[in-house]
Scaffold this active site. Structure first.
Site, mmCIF file in Angstrom:
data_model
loop_
_atom_site.group_PDB
_atom_site.id
_atom_site.type_symbol
_atom_site.label_atom_id
_atom_site.label_comp_id
_atom_site.label_asym_id
_atom_site.label_seq_id
_atom_site.Cartn_x
_atom_site.Cartn_y
_atom_site.Cartn_z
ATOM 1 N N ARG A 1 6.581 -2.119 -17.629
ATOM 2 C CA ARG A 1 5.781 -1.130 -17.936
ATOM 3 C C ARG A 1 6.357 0.271 -17.489
ATOM 4 O O ARG A 1 6.349 1.271 -18.009
ATOM 5 C CB ARG A 1 4.496 -1.265 -17.171
ATOM 6 C CG ARG A 1 3.484 -2.105 -18.130
ATOM 7 C CD ARG A 1 2.221 -2.351 -16.775
ATOM 8 N NE ARG A 1 2.571 -3.036 -15.762
ATOM 9 C CZ ARG A 1 1.902 -3.409 -14.802
ATOM 10 N NH1 ARG A 1 0.568 -3.034 -14.850
ATOM 11 N NH2 ARG A 1 2.051 -4.092 -13.797
ATOM 12 N N CYS B 1 7.211 -0.898 -11.609
ATOM 13 C CA CYS B 1 5.666 -1.415 -11.824
ATOM 14 C C CYS B 1 5.898 -2.859 -11.124
ATOM 15 O O CYS B 1 6.133 -2.858 -9.736
ATOM 16 C CB CYS B 1 5.689 -1.366 -13.037
ATOM 17 S SG CYS B 1 6.736 -2.495 -14.085
#
Lengths: 305, 144
Positions: free
Chosen positions: A264, A259
């Site tokens: 994430r 990410c």
């Protein structure tokens, strides 16, 4: 007292590849009620948030704070703590090598998943996520407290052992990604970041990048597609429809997720590894902040082909 | 702002977090004219949490715009106490100051609260973003 080391047996988890990696808010509430949290040989519950003050505003009774920035990152070099530092962080929270650890946090468990992934670098066997994280616990009106447990660190033979990190199985570096080009890559950022339309977040120089776009060949699967409205994970069937049917990923293929800074993509790494049973998933924690700033590294722009 | 920075500097790292929490809890509620109308406020995109701010500059005195008073309003969720704490510091430190005083606050002021270690320099970028947006709005509104 409930056996804290028994896997969570909720039927909704049973279909996942590794259902023992998830616990429900109900299961955890029962453990808290039974005195199994923080007790001798009990489970240790850690709260790992993006917001460093959130734990202090109230937390699950018996839980301890784990700050991804201060506890898990090297203070100078962009890397994780070393074996001695990790052992000290764990021992201070009465986590032994065999302890069942449950992690929960804010922002859909991004940092909780990140902490779980870092514990995986050190080979900690029994570490689980609270499905739905802090938000679900709060939304259900479950007990919160401002009382911070006073714990005496584990020492001597009981202390957490000094175990060297083994990055290779679950962590990818830039060189690994370069060698992997042409293989399965999952970009979990927003579509705008993927296409290169959003070059950088305004006024975020430390997290910004000189070039926008994505790693060539990456599939665009924003992390949130794996989650329900309440932050819990979607069912195995729904996850397979996204990652396998729609994106054509294969559980036996080596796969890398990334990410912007790796938190994430820890969430997606968890989904692929523990919920869908992919056997070779690595998280590229350097992510776009490294790739988009590197010289003479290939970048692709535009929507997914 | 200087006094608040001095208060933080005298504390240990855990105490600094507690003081930041107090600022978070002390952030005033939005007045009715803003409540429920976040569209009329400016979102601070530098923060990972949805925070909105509004700046008002008093009408008087017209002949010396630099002396017109500045008032600040913030909306930040309870589940983002660090962001609320940043807003609380800025409210306590800047609300009621004159246009000239607000514009004179250095852009790097957020780094002077000794919070880099406890909160991380990265997170402080959010507070820098709030301050620069406040100053830009003050500059714009004091000319109208």
């Amino acid at each position: 007292m409930a056996d804290p080391t028994a896997p969570s047996t909720e039927s909704t988890f049973a279909a996942y590849a590794h259902p023992e990696r998830l616990v429900s808010t109900q299961w955890l509430a029962e453990q808290v009620g039974a005195g199994a949290v923080g007790g001798p040989d009990g489970i240790v519950v850690l709260e790992s948030d993006e917001d460093v003050l959130l734990y202090d505003t109230g937390h699950i009774p018996g839980s301890l704070k784990l700050d991804w920035h201060q506890d898990l990152n090297d203070p100078v070099m962009r890397d994780y703590v070393d074996a001695e530092q990790f052992a000290a962080v764990m021992s201070a929270r009465r986590v032994g090598r065999d302890t069942t650890v449950v992690i929960y946090g804010d922002k859909n468990n991004w940092w909780a998943a990140y902490a779980l992934w870092v514990m995986t670098l050190f080979g900690h066997e029994d570490v689980r996520l609270l499905d739905g994280g802090r938000a679900k616990w709060v939304a259900e009106g479950r007990e919160m407290t401002k009382d911070v447990p006073q714990v005496s660190p584990l020492t001597g033979d009981a202390a957490y052992p000094v175990v060297e990190r083994d990055d290779a199985p679950v962590r990818a570096f830039k060189e690994d990604v370069l060698a992997h080009l042409g293989g399965a890559l999952v970009d979990v950022r927003s579509p705008g970041e993927f296409s290169g339309e959003l070059l950088h977040m305004p006024d975020y120089p430390q997290e910004g990048a000189m070039r926008g776009g994505h790693i060539p060949g990456a599939r665009s699967v924003p992390w949130a597609r794996a989650a329900n409205e309440d932050g819990t994970f979607k069912s195995r069937e729904e996850l397979e429809a996204i990652y396998l049917t729609e994106q054509g990923l294969t559980p036996t293929d080596a796969t890398i997720a990334y990410c912007r800074i790796g938190e994430r993509s820890s969430h997606t790494w968890f989904v692929l590894t523990h919920l869908l049973g992919f056997d070779q998933v690595r998280n590229y924690d350097g992510s776009w902040t490294e790739w988009g700033n590197s010289v003479r590294i290939p970048v692709e722009q535009g929507a997914q082909k | 702002m200087r006094e608040i920075a001095d208060d933080f500097a005298e504390l240990t790292a855990p105490e600094r977090l507690q003081l930041l929490l107090e600022f978070s809890e002390g952030l005033p509620e939005l007045p009715e004219r803003y409540a429920g109308s976040l569209d009329s406020m400016e979102q601070v995109h530098e923060c990972q949490s949805p925070i909105f701010l509004a700046v008002e500059v008093g009408d008087e005195p017209r002949d010396t715009p630099g002396e017109r008073p500045v008032h600040l309003f913030f909306s930040a969720p309870q589940e983002a106490p660090t962001t609320r704490g940043f807003a609380g510091i800025l409210h306590e430190g800047l609300d009621g100051l004159s246009v000239a005083e607000v514009l004179a606050v250095p852009e790097v002021a957020p780094y002077q609260f000794s919070l880099g270690e406890a909160v991380s320099p990265l997170r402080l970028r959010g507070m820098v973003g709030m301050l620069s947006r406040i100053k830009r709005q003050v500059a714009l509104k004091s000319q109208s």
